[in-house]
Design a protein around this motif. Structure first.
Motif, PDB file in Angstrom:
ATOM      1  N   PRO A   1       4.646  -3.660   3.107  1.00 40.89           N
ATOM      2  CA  PRO A   1       4.945  -3.623   1.668  1.00 40.89           C
ATOM      3  C   PRO A   1       5.985  -2.572   1.308  1.00 40.89           C
ATOM      4  CG  PRO A   1       2.808  -2.627   2.100  1.00 40.89           C
ATOM      5  CD  PRO A   1       3.237  -3.306   3.365  1.00 40.89           C
ATOM      6  N   VAL A   2       6.086  -1.518   2.111  1.00 37.93           N
ATOM      7  CA  VAL A   2       7.116  -0.505   1.854  1.00 37.93           C
ATOM      8  C   VAL A   2       8.511  -1.111   2.040  1.00 37.93           C
ATOM      9  CG1 VAL A   2       8.116   1.666   2.673  1.00 37.93           C
ATOM     10  CG2 VAL A   2       5.635   1.452   2.408  1.00 37.93           C
ATOM     11  N   VAL A   3       8.664  -1.971   3.051  1.00 39.22           N
ATOM     12  CA  VAL A   3       9.944  -2.648   3.260  1.00 39.22           C
ATOM     13  C   VAL A   3      10.277  -3.527   2.054  1.00 39.22           C
ATOM     14  CG1 VAL A   3      11.130  -4.413   4.619  1.00 39.22           C
ATOM     15  CG2 VAL A   3       9.874  -2.592   5.771  1.00 39.22           C
ATOM     16  N   LEU A   4       9.302  -4.296   1.580  1.00 36.48           N
ATOM     17  CA  LEU A   4       9.546  -5.164   0.431  1.00 36.48           C
ATOM     18  C   LEU A   4       9.762  -4.346  -0.845  1.00 36.48           C
ATOM     19  CD1 LEU A   4       7.052  -8.048   1.218  1.00 36.48           C
ATOM     20  CD2 LEU A   4       9.552  -8.076   1.385  1.00 36.48           C
ATOM     21  N   PHE A   5       9.108  -3.202  -0.944  1.00 33.36           N
ATOM     22  CA  PHE A   5       9.388  -2.251  -2.018  1.00 33.36           C
ATOM     23  C   PHE A   5      10.871  -1.876  -1.975  1.00 33.36           C
ATOM     24  CE2 PHE A   5       9.955   1.986  -3.686  1.00 33.36           C
ATOM     25  CZ  PHE A   5       9.069   2.116  -4.747  1.00 33.36           C
ATOM     26  N   GLY A   6      11.367  -1.597  -0.768  1.00 24.07           N
ATOM     27  CA  GLY A   6      12.770  -1.245  -0.596  1.00 24.07           C
ATOM     28  C   GLY A   6      13.705  -2.372  -0.994  1.00 24.07           C
TER      29      GLY A   6
ATOM     30  N   TRP B   1      -0.313  -5.754  -2.282  1.00 18.31           N
ATOM     31  CA  TRP B   1      -0.813  -5.457  -0.939  1.00 18.31           C
ATOM     32  C   TRP B   1      -2.130  -4.679  -1.004  1.00 18.31           C
ATOM     33  CZ3 TRP B   1       1.308  -6.819   3.840  1.00 18.31           C
ATOM     34  CH2 TRP B   1       0.713  -6.223   4.953  1.00 18.31           C
ATOM     35  N   ALA B   2      -2.155  -3.657  -1.858  1.00 17.83           N
ATOM     36  CA  ALA B   2      -3.369  -2.843  -2.000  1.00 17.83           C
ATOM     37  C   ALA B   2      -4.536  -3.671  -2.511  1.00 17.83           C
ATOM     38  CB  ALA B   2      -3.104  -1.673  -2.940  1.00 17.83           C
TER      39      ALA B   2
ATOM     40  N   THR C   1      -5.780  -5.521   0.759  1.00 17.19           N
ATOM     41  CA  THR C   1      -6.190  -4.720   1.918  1.00 17.19           C
ATOM     42  C   THR C   1      -6.927  -3.442   1.558  1.00 17.19           C
ATOM     43  OG1 THR C   1      -4.137  -3.434   2.007  1.00 17.19           O
ATOM     44  CG2 THR C   1      -4.161  -5.580   3.139  1.00 17.19           C
ATOM     45  N   GLY C   2      -6.771  -2.978   0.326  1.00 13.02           N
ATOM     46  CA  GLY C   2      -7.364  -1.707  -0.055  1.00 13.02           C
ATOM     47  C   GLY C   2      -6.571  -0.511   0.440  1.00 13.02           C
ATOM     48  N   GLY C   3      -5.426  -0.756   1.062  1.00 15.07           N
ATOM     49  CA  GLY C   3      -4.588   0.325   1.580  1.00 15.07           C
ATOM     50  C   GLY C   3      -3.123  -0.063   1.520  1.00 15.07           C
TER      51      GLY C   3
END
Length: 317
Positions: free
Chosen positions: A188-193, A177-178, A181-183
């Motif tokens: 992406p936090v949901v997919l991290f989860g 994601w970063a 988007t550079g941020g």
């Protein structure tokens, strides 16, 4: 039997002397590649590329996506090589890992350490120069966490090793994601989860199959320190958490109905499999009769298809 001729020792075929014979360049390259654990890297890349589609709301920039994937591969390879270096003693003990290059002495420990550091340096510099600083920082953080937190601290000290150590395996989602988007954002936090909750049941079912290996190596994986019933109960809990977390992406990322439909179907099949596993342990089955690898293999398919749904939704929504 050893035969003495003119005061020289003739060693039988297949003995230690044969094992230390000079290796060809091709065999040495193959050994170094094996240190990177390519199959694990494949799984990490499966989660990285679809997130870039989601971040770009379609096809990501080809150069950025390629650079992220290439240097992300080097990053994951670095972490895996350094893990092999740290675990070379227990890898020789475990049947599942005793054929790894360091365990077989196909690569020297010093060579593996240097190789791992070089890969990590190249991956960090490559991401910083061709993608962006945030992607490079997240990649470096993943390597350091996997090596110093998981491999050196958690793995041999706590049965919760893979729960928190699995954070490193979640990082490719944020890196992808970063990179685009550079941020960072909540999607992406949901997919991290999803990857975070998915990792323990995936790993614990593998550890159930190789429980004796981990016990012999004194690695306190959950199946080593508690009953099979307790392990399966934890697998059920984390599987539910995985499925529920996967559904959060729909409202948070604003996907079309394609993604939640796929997530529901895949989640339902995953839950059916985990309850079948629970049924077998409740019926008194144990060991190989529990067939924990059935769930392990399905969990691989589940994650791959779920992230494929993320990419397809981004393309066709």
């Amino acid at each position: 039997m050893t035969v003495l001729t003119n005061k020289q020792t003739v060693t039988p075929l297949g003995s230690a002397a044969t094992a230390t014979a000079p290796r060809s360049v091709g065999a040495l390259v193959k050994a170094y590649v094996a240190l990177t654990k390519p199959r694990i890297i494949e799984l990490l890349l499966i989660t990285t590329l679809p997130v870039m589609f989601l971040a770009a709301h379609g096809l990501p920039d080809l150069w950025t996506a390629t650079a992220t994937m290439v240097f992300g591969t080097l990053s994951a390879g670095s972490a895996n090589v350094l893990n092999c270096y740290i675990d070379r003693d227990i890898d020789r003990t475990m049947r599942r890992t005793r054929r790894r290059p360091l365990a077989k002495h196909d690569v020297s420990p010093a060579g593996a350490l240097v190789f791992g550091v070089i890969l990590g340096t190249l991956s960090t510099l490559g991401l910083a120069l061709t993608v962006n600083g945030l992607a490079a920082a997240l990649s470096l953080g993943a390597i350091l966490f996997y090596v110093f937190v998981y491999s050196l601290v958690l793995k041999r000290r706590t049965s919760q090793n893979i729960v928190w150590g699995g954070i490193a395996g979640c990082m490719p989602v944020l890196i992808g994601w970063a990179g685009i988007t550079g941020g960072l954002s909540w999607a992406p936090v949901v997919l991290f989860g999803v990857v975070f909750f998915w990792t323990p049941p995936h790993t614990w079912t593998l550890a159930m199959r190789y429980r004796e290996d981990y016990a012999a190596a004194a690695v306190p994986m959950l199946p080593v320190v508690t009953t099979e019933r307790r392990v399966v109960q934890q697998v059920v809990v984390y599987t539910w958490a995985t499925v529920l977390c996967s559904l959060l992406l729909w409202p948070i990322a604003g996907t079309s109905l394609l993604y939640p439909a796929a997530a529901l179907v895949l989640g339902a099949v995953c839950l059916v499999e985990v309850y079948r596993l629970l049924g077998r342990v409740n019926a008194g089955k144990t060991g190989v009769d529990l067939r924990p690898m059935r769930f392990f293999h399905w969990s691989n398919i589940y994650l791959a298809l779920l992230f494929l749904a993320v990419a397809l939704d981004s393309l066709f929504a």
